[in-house]
Design an enzyme around this catalytic site. Sequence first.
Site, PDB file in Angstrom:
ATOM      1  N   GLU A 118       7.349   8.569  -8.449  1.00  0.00           N
ATOM      2  CA  GLU A 118       6.462   9.572  -9.056  1.00  0.00           C
ATOM      3  C   GLU A 118       6.542  10.913  -8.311  1.00  0.00           C
ATOM      4  OE1 GLU A 118       2.781   7.344 -11.060  1.00  0.00           O
ATOM      5  OE2 GLU A 118       3.189   6.580  -9.063  1.00  0.00           O
ATOM      6  N   GLU A 121       4.148  -0.958 -10.694  1.00  0.00           N
ATOM      7  CA  GLU A 121       2.699  -1.071 -10.467  1.00  0.00           C
ATOM      8  C   GLU A 121       2.027  -2.185 -11.265  1.00  0.00           C
ATOM      9  OE1 GLU A 121       3.575   3.184  -9.286  1.00  0.00           O
ATOM     10  OE2 GLU A 121       4.318   1.759 -10.749  1.00  0.00           O
TER      11      GLU A 121
END
Length: 725
Positions: free
Chosen positions: A119, A139
């Site tokens: 990210e 995640e």
Amino acid sequence: MGSKKKGRTTIEVGADGVAVITIINPPINSLSLDVLGSLKESFDEALRRDYVKAIVITGAKGKFSGGFDISAFVGILEGKVQQPKAGYIAVDVLTDILEAASKPSVAAIDGLALGGGLEVAMACHARISTPTAELGLPELTLGIIPGFGGTQRLPRLVGLAKSLEMMLTSKPVKGEEALGLGLVDAVVSSHDLVNTARLWALDIVARRKPWVASLYRTDKIEPLGEAREILNFARAQARKQAPNLKHPLVCIDVIEEGIVGSPKAALWKEAEAFQGLLYSDTCKSLLHVFFAQRGTTKVPGITDRGLVPRRVKKVAILGGGLMGSGIATALILSNYTVIMKEVNQKFLEAGIGRVKANLQSRVKKGKMTQEKFDKTISLLRGVLDYESFRDVDMVIEAVIENVSLKQQIFADLEKYCPPHCILASNTSTIDLNLIGEKTKSQDRIIGAHFFSPAHIMPLLEIVRTKQTSPQIIVDLLDVGTKIKKTPIVVGNCTGFAVNRMFFPYTQAGLFLVERGTDVYQIDRVITKFGMPMGPFRLADLVGFGVGIATGMQFIENFPERTYKSMLFPILQEDKRAGESTRKGFYLYDNKRKASPDPELKRYIEKARSFSGAAVDPKFVKLSEKDIVEMIFFPVVNETCRVFAEGIAVKAADLDIAAIMGMGFPPYRGGIMFWADSLGSKYIYSRLEEWSNMYGGFFKPCALLAERAAKGAPLSAPVEQGKSRL
């Protein structure tokens, strides 16, 4: 004294005016709150310095970043760590400072860019990677969603369909594939990585390369109608594959928010959803599993003695059946030299044929090249005698479950194998002390209990006796990890950990069926709870021969708490032995598809006549909740006994054993973690009630009674005076 900082970043500005910011937090440069704070400071500094033209972000020692520091999640949940305000990293730092900066930034990715690491990289204006770097957003395996803008930037870089696949399956891509997808802009060697990134950043400054904010790209996003179809298909798949899980659907909703509305507003929705999921039961369970799995190789009194694992180069396998060939496959896939011994040429050829078939299936699925196949199979050699055992470092015996045969084998091994050789048995039912009774080598005899199919199932039970030396345990833990198994060290008893914990699973099912509960309803409810299959479909898969043999072990050893039903022998007598005979509790077609059998009622009635059980209207209409509890509370009860006897030192090891050995749903945290979510008092009261009504099968054990009286968790450590370890 302030607490020691967890990681940092450094900044170095070259003569070319490029500031290189390096993330340093070994071993995988995880993004702790300290690292994120330092990253913001370094970035602010680079923006302040007039002579800095552009910025490169990289990670120390060949790893970009393995993602957010997962131990910080636990700290936040326990209230020990101050949580940053919602959206602080995703919006304030990565979007408003890094992505919106007046100077371009390029991510130089080697090793790993996972979760928060990817990210950060996606917020940069370009990404350069090595061919073997792994990039992904895993995640969802922790019950949360990407929280640093990943739900918005990944679809804009690789398209909606691929981004959904990457997020929902948590599977990373390698640098080469990432280049084809548009996730990275160039692939270069590790040696040229930072230099190429510097030049790229300067090219952006000079407008020779595009200056692009990922968040606002639209060229990869499908037209709205098509995008909605893709999102709805993903929702349907998520509901089908994980009906008990909410977070995959939340992830899809957040992605959709950015497609139909503004990506910046969707970042706030992502932050809000992330916060909500972090405190969910699913996330707490999966975080527990994450740390429990990594903790299985830490064995008090064994792995804390400073012992170094010895190098195991050559392994011998005795027996080329289903288990022996599976174990051989797992070993050669991890570059161990293996010799397989069989009793005659026909059996030997069949065993080696099984290993070849295991590898061929990998070639067919595109997981292995033909060249790799040839190299891997060349590590395996077949033999008919013990002559080549003189230089082996480890032997794993995987022959049929026959005590005198195994005793003879271990006496022979002692004669032919070198004195340092580990002598392991893959037995699932026979006492290891009995196996080694006729040898003088009890200190190097150990159980290496694999689960079938051994090259696929992730668990390895390492079974130690009172005589097994700590060095042998450390050696086998190392081999287990190298062949990509999760090893758990357990004590020596009937059924060891997994089979013993779960022997009441099928027996509880038989108890219910003999009182009128429908076989297929039980399997449906247990599958809905999250098990891969219910007790009766599982019994068919394993085969009644195995079921009866192991059942007899428990009846002999624990007569006071086994439920004795004649249903298995009655079915077997009529040539119904499960899937292998195409008839068991279910009927099977050519493709092994199971369907209910109306004939089954006849056999159940016959079994009732033996046990004296009668149909009880209450059991005919048993609720789903009661079915789950009557099947699993006896399992919890036996697990408490295993724990109290010190067969396992940590309750968390038994959670991993249940998940990896029996398919207990990981999002429930494992058998003990799930039991603690219901409370020892509640479980004790139900078992006590059933025990009074139906007898000793349900009788709560001493540990459960003691914990219930105190209102204490079942997983709290047991005093180790009695431990078998």
